[in-house]
Write an enzyme that holds these catalytic residues in place. Structure first.
Site, PDB file in Angstrom:
ATOM      1  N   HIS A 717      42.161  34.042  32.899  1.00 46.73           N
ATOM      2  CA  HIS A 717      42.355  32.630  33.218  1.00 46.73           C
ATOM      3  C   HIS A 717      41.088  32.120  33.899  1.00 46.73           C
ATOM      4  CE1 HIS A 717      46.913  33.529  33.194  1.00 46.73           C
ATOM      5  NE2 HIS A 717      46.516  33.037  32.027  1.00 46.73           N
ATOM      6  N   GLU A 720      40.550  31.051  37.599  1.00 50.86           N
ATOM      7  CA  GLU A 720      40.840  31.990  38.683  1.00 50.86           C
ATOM      8  C   GLU A 720      39.574  32.733  39.100  1.00 50.86           C
ATOM      9  OE1 GLU A 720      45.425  32.326  37.077  1.00 50.86           O
ATOM     10  OE2 GLU A 720      44.146  34.098  36.959  1.00 50.86           O
ATOM     11  N   HIS A 814      44.009  38.599  38.660  1.00 55.69           N
ATOM     12  CA  HIS A 814      44.305  37.159  38.544  1.00 55.69           C
ATOM     13  C   HIS A 814      44.188  36.474  39.899  1.00 55.69           C
ATOM     14  CE1 HIS A 814      46.209  36.661  34.459  1.00 55.69           C
ATOM     15  NE2 HIS A 814      46.038  37.965  34.529  1.00 55.69           N
ATOM     16  N   GLU A 899      47.375  39.738  41.856  1.00 60.12           N
ATOM     17  CA  GLU A 899      47.255  38.312  42.166  1.00 60.12           C
ATOM     18  C   GLU A 899      46.566  38.149  43.513  1.00 60.12           C
ATOM     19  OE1 GLU A 899      48.113  35.844  40.267  1.00 60.12           O
ATOM     20  OE2 GLU A 899      49.673  36.564  38.868  1.00 60.12           O
TER      21      GLU A 899
HETATM   22 ZN   LIG Z   1      46.196  34.085  36.048  1.00 54.13          ZN
END
Ligand SMILES: [Zn+2]
Length: 1066
Positions: A717, A720, A814, A899
């Site tokens: 992504h 990010e 992420h 994350e």
């Molecule tokens: Zn992500």
């Protein structure tokens, strides 16, 4: 015992229902009143569960039929009904079943002249109306007309009755048909006038609850389209905007200001976003016959129709969400356990053999290289010995003109230039000061270099409420005082003529550089600008990331910026997160760094909507504003503002060069290959890092080849960028001369894809690739044409599995925009089934709990990591993510998404602080340390490795030390966010506003009792006619201390009291 208690209460309730004896009924009511006025709501719930509401309603029906009505029975009955009813979720239904709505209404009508009796009726009316269906029935039967007779302009007389009427009206207006009826009858205008009147006359703020009640009526009535239109027609915006100005300086008027700003935001006329199309300015022609228009997913934003139904959706958002989450869990055991067939012909996997040269390497060059290495080793020895903070000293320009995607209506205009990456301050001092323009450009591109920030300086400060109010009221002022608004477009990708030359006194914007994505800037007032971000390429959404240049600023002026097309319904910007800024003048003065910046930051739903024409099928989508103010550090500076510390593709390529050049080739095996070309033609690098074999001896070469794999990836992504900083920390640690890194390299072969979506990063996308697809939703069946990096990453993983070398650990890095801390998502069959409430037969399903080991270790060794935030559930909506597919198809037990917050930490060492790049990089290096400990704990280790590890990591000590620290900080805190979410009320349609607060009505009732006791003069005049204070005093006697009922035990378990009822005078 318990049965006895229950039967005691039941006897009491059934006697209440059936008895005609006034004394008996009065006695029972008195006992019930005493019971329920003491202790907690648990008693009331118990009474409800035993049929209390029905019994009271039955008693009411009977008592109301008596002619003339006996108020000595009715009043305590009504009070009990109000107290019990507000806690009984099915009270509305029960009222309808007992056909009591008419009774309550006619009781109220008969008592219009008697304020005490009327107040009691209104309390019950309000409680009945909290059920929308019952409220609608009451509305049809004329309840609102009745209430409007009671609600008066400002007066000090009968304020309790007026308050009860207003609060009952607010409850009735939760029903949309009631709201429409009220608008048609002209009540909206009436409410506005009443509000104005109370506002102007209540100078000492004695009747805030009345003003608040009137505002609640307005808030509910404007949930319907007709209400909003009428509100605008009645100049509601001007009236509320003007009156609220008097409130802003008063401390205790917060509830008023909150509701006013909610109403103003909701009623602000909806406008389309001021762009020609929501579709990205850039488009990319897809290869083959692939459709160029991916379907719009609506999963992330919230949507609202322009029609009538928009408001009454989720009264309790959280509840709905958690239900949806559970519904999303995969509960099909067969699906959870089965391994799907390979998504491509087995033979195709052969091509990935070339990506594992380490497995066939014979190290023939070993001898010849040794001389060169010697000299290298001398060099590395003199490097600063802070391995985990490894900052290479050389500048590399190996990719001077990386071919990057060019697209858009004017090819070549988006001229990406590669930042000349430098990692040290020394480089800047060499700049030629005479050529300032060049320097500025260079420094700007160098903006990716980040100096450490002292975390102590970037404390998370919760959003003050008045910040949000000020911003919202400033927005409303555009409507009220349109002459103030400049409304000049100063930057526009679609209309380049707007962009230059800038009008004097106005900021100049620019975004046509790598990862930049500003589409349009509109000057609203002298120092205020609306900004619109570009959508992801080939898409019309995913606005979150922003990155742009601004120049020509004045000194010491706070500029306000509004990013007006954000999509997420809430943001960490409301919880203390700041954006980041890079000042070129600061850089030239020797301080080249991104810093957290911006003040008065808040995030709220605005009045822009995605219209059908513009939004291509996503009509009605709401937008949110990120508003912030900035004072720039220098006059006429060139500054860069971004959502988070940028980390571009070029930065990464330069960084890889630096790492390769600075490693010790005798110790570090480094392989850099190209996994594939992206859609945009950019190479996607694949790294292999491990330790060089100790020698060419067979044993050592065998050990080299047989090391288990660890597979890491980041940045699928593009928005990010925090994931890239964590990855940078991992890479630097892995090639460093830290002895722990040395040992780690001997334990594993690392396969790393540091940037899975280079095209998205280059083009300033937030979520997608050039095809407009979220690449982390393509893992089930990636297309080799449309999703090449995913196709080949999966291919390589499947190849490793096919040769029996599936990785021990897989982790995809992420960034998480809604949460604090760093945490892992993993996969567990049992935890998923348990969470979904499925019966798990542990004999049939066996599961290795090894997936929990690494997060547990990280919780102890990484200060930003929080085990409690981790989740191991397999959601249906995530079935095509890397984590789930690698777990299921490649069979990796420890398959994770890591994350990292954009914001800061709520636990541990960094609690209350925003994370900088240093802390993110530290997370990356601690992840490596965690892998080593995992290896020592889970895999058979050679004595040699164990001995070295024992020397390096005083494991036990370190772990206990960390445990104590994280425990002392984390045990008490479980709350994720400070409580200001409700204050802001992001969803202005929501009806939850604390008005149904039990304690408030309870307090009213309680106060009324003492009021009856003391008999204020102005109420007394009306009361004396039918009800003497003496009679009332007698009636309430039993609730006074010293009366017989106080003998009831008040144990916290409460229910013990009922055993005494058997002997009560029934
Ligand atoms: Zn992500």
């Amino acid at each position: 015992m318990a049965e006895q208690e229950a039967s005691g209460l039941q006897v009491l309730l059934s006697t209440l229902q059936n008895s005609r004896n006034k004394d008996v009924i009065l006695n029972i009511l008195s006992v019930l009143t005493d019971l329920l006025s003491l202790g907690t709501g648990r008693r009331i719930h118990y009474v409800i569960s035993k049929g209390g509401s029905e019994a009271l309603l039955q008693a009411l029906t009977t008592a109301a039929r008596t002619e003339p009505p006996d108020h000595s029975t009715l009043l305590p009955l009504l009070r009990l009904l109000a107290r019990v009813g507000q806690r009984d979720r099915k009270f509305g239904l029960k009222v309808q079943k007992a056909e009591a709505t008419d009774i309550i209404l006619s009781l109220a009508r008969r008592n219009l002249g008697h304020h005490l009796h009327l107040t009691h009726c209104l309390w019950v009316l309000r409680v009945c109306a909290s059920n929308v269906t019952t409220g609608t029935t009451l509305g049809i039967n004329g309840a609102m007309e009745l209430l409007f007779k009671v609600i008066t302009p400002y007066s000090k007389r009968h304020v309790r009755t007026v308050r009860a009427a207003i609060e009952a009206l607010a409850a009735l207006l939760k029903s949309k048909s009631n709201s429409r009826r009220a608008v048609t009858r002209g009540y909206l205008d009436g409410l506005l006038r009443l509000y104005q009147d109370w506002h102007h006359n209540d100078v000492s703020n004695n009747y805030i609850y009345i003003r608040k009640g009137l505002l609640l009526c307005l808030k509910h009535i404007t949930n319907v389209q007709l209400g909003r239109e009428t509100f605008l027609g009645c100049r509601g915006m001007e009236i509320l905007f003007t009156t609220v100005q008097d409130c802003l300086s008063c401390k205790n008027l917060d509830p008023i200001i909150t509701i006013v700003t909610q109403i103003l935001r909701k009623c602000y006329p909806k406008e389309p976003l001021p762009v020609a199309t929501a579709r990205s300015f850039y488009s990319f022609p897809l290869p083959g016959n692939a459709k160029a228009e991916p379907p719009c997913e609506g999963s992330e934003g919230d949507y609202e129709s322009d029609g009538e139904e928009e408001a009454e959706k989720n009264l309790d958002n959280e509840d709905v969400e958690s239900k949806e989450e559970d519904y999303d869990l995969e509960t099909d055991v067969n699906k959870l356990r089965s391994r799907p067939v390979l998504d491509r012909p087995e033979e195709e996997l052969g091509q990935y053999e070339a990506m594992c040269p380490e497995l066939s390497h014979n190290f023939q060059e070993f001898e010849s290289e040794s001389e060169e290495e010697k000299s290298f080793e001398d060099r590395t020895e003199s490097l600063p010995s802070a391995p985990s903070r490894f900052i290479p000293s050389a500048v590399s320009v190996k990719h001077p003109n990386q071919s990057v995607t060019e697209m858009g209506p004017d090819p070549g205009e988006k001229d990406f230039q590669v930042p000349l990456q430098s990692w040290t301050k020394k480089e800047k001092s060499r700049w030629d000061q005479t050529d300032e323009k060049r320097d500025i450009a260079e420094a700007a591109r160098d903006a990716d270099s980040c100096e450490e920030e002292d975390p102590a300086r970037i404390t998370l400060r919760p959003l003050p409420k008045d910040t949000a109010w000020d911003k919202v009221l400033d927005d409303v002022r555009r409507l009220i005082q349109p002459d103030d608004v400049i409304g000049r477009t100063v930057f526009d990708l679609d209309e380049p003529s707007h962009s230059s030359p800038a009008a004097p006194g106005c900021l100049t914007f620019f975004s046509k550089f790598e990862s930049g994505n500003l589409r349009k800037a509109i000057q609203v007032r002298e120092f205020e600008y609306d900004l619109i971000m570009n959508a992801d390429v080939n898409s019309n959404q995913h606005h979150q990331w922003f990155y742009f240049e601004v120049r020509d600023m004045k000194l010491a002026v706070p500029y306000r910026f509004n990013v007006i097309n954000c999509e997420k319904f809430n943001s960490q910007f409301n919880y203390g997160m700041q954006l980041v800024m890079y000042s070129v003048k600061e850089a030239l003065q020797g301080r080249p760094r991104w810093l957290r910046a911006g003040h008065d930051i808040c995030y709220y739903k605005n009045h822009y909507r995605c219209s059908a024409a513009v939004g291509e099928g996503v009509r009605g989508r709401c937008y949110y504003t990120l508003a912030f103010s900035i004072k720039f550090p220098h006059k006429d500076d060139v500054c860069y503002l971004a959502y988070h510390y940028p980390y571009t593709y070029s930065t990464m390529m330069s960084h890889l060069d630096i790492l390769e050049q600075n490693r010790n080739p005798k110790k570090v095996y480094w392989g850099q290959q190209t996994l594939c070309q992206t859609l945009g033609g950019n190479p996607c690098p694949l790294l292999t890092i491990t330790a060089m074999p100790d020698s060419k001896k067979r044993d050592d070469l065998e050990q080299f080849c047989n090391r288990p794999y660890v597979f890491l990836m980041a940045r699928v992504h593009p928005g990010e960028s925090n994931a890239s900083w964590v990855m940078k920390g991992t890479l630097e640690f892995l090639v460093s001369s830290d002895p722990i890194a040395d040992l780690l390299r001997k334990c594993f072969i690392f396969k790393i894809i540091p940037m899975l979506n280079p095209d998205g990063v280059i083009n300033g996308n937030h979520r997608c690739s050039l095809s407009g697809d979220d690449l982390n939703r393509q893992w089930l069946t990636p297309s080799s044409q449309l999703h090449p990096t995913i196709y080949h990453a999966k291919g390589l993983l499947c190849y490793l599995r096919s040769i029996g070398r599936a990785p021990l650990v897989f982790c995809d890095y992420h960034g998480h925009s809604q949460k604090k801390n760093v945490f892992l998502y993993g996969c567990s069959i049992k935890e998923t089934l348990w969470q979904a409430g499925c019966m798990v037969d542990t004999a049939v399903i066996t599961e290795d709990v090894g997936y929990r080991t690494l997060p547990k270790i990280l919780d102890k060794v990484a200060p930003a990591f929080v085990m409690n935030s981790c989740s191991f559930l397999v959601e249906k909506s995530r079935e095509s993510t890397a984590r789930v597919v690698v777990w299921k198809e490649v069979g990796v037990l420890r398959s994770y998404t890591m994350e990292s917050t954009y914001c800061g930490c709520s636990h541990g060492l960094y609690k209350g602080l925003q994370l900088g790049t240093q802390e993110l990089e530290e997370m990356g290096s601690k992840f490596c340390l965690g892998l080593l400990i995992l290896h020592l704990k889970s895999l058979p280790c050679s004595k040699n490795v164990m001995a070295q590890a024992a020397l390096l990591l005083d494991l036990e000590e370190e772990i206990t030390d960390r445990t104590q620290r994280s425990c002392s900080n984390s045990c008490l805190e479980t709350d994720d966010e400070p409580p200001c979410a409700e204050e802001l009320d992001y969803d202005t349609d929501s009806c939850s506003d604390g008005e149904g607060d039990f304690s408030e009505l309870d307090q009213e009732i309680q106060e009324c009792l003492s009021w009856v006791e003391g008999q204020t003069e102005d109420e007394g005049a009306t009361m004396g006619q039918t009800c003497s204070s003496k009679a009332l005093r007698g009636l309430y006697m039993s609730s006074q201390p010293g009366s017989n009922s106080t003998a009831l035990p008040l144990s916290p378990t409460a229910l013990g009291v009922y055993s005494g009822f058997e002997s009560s005078p029934a």
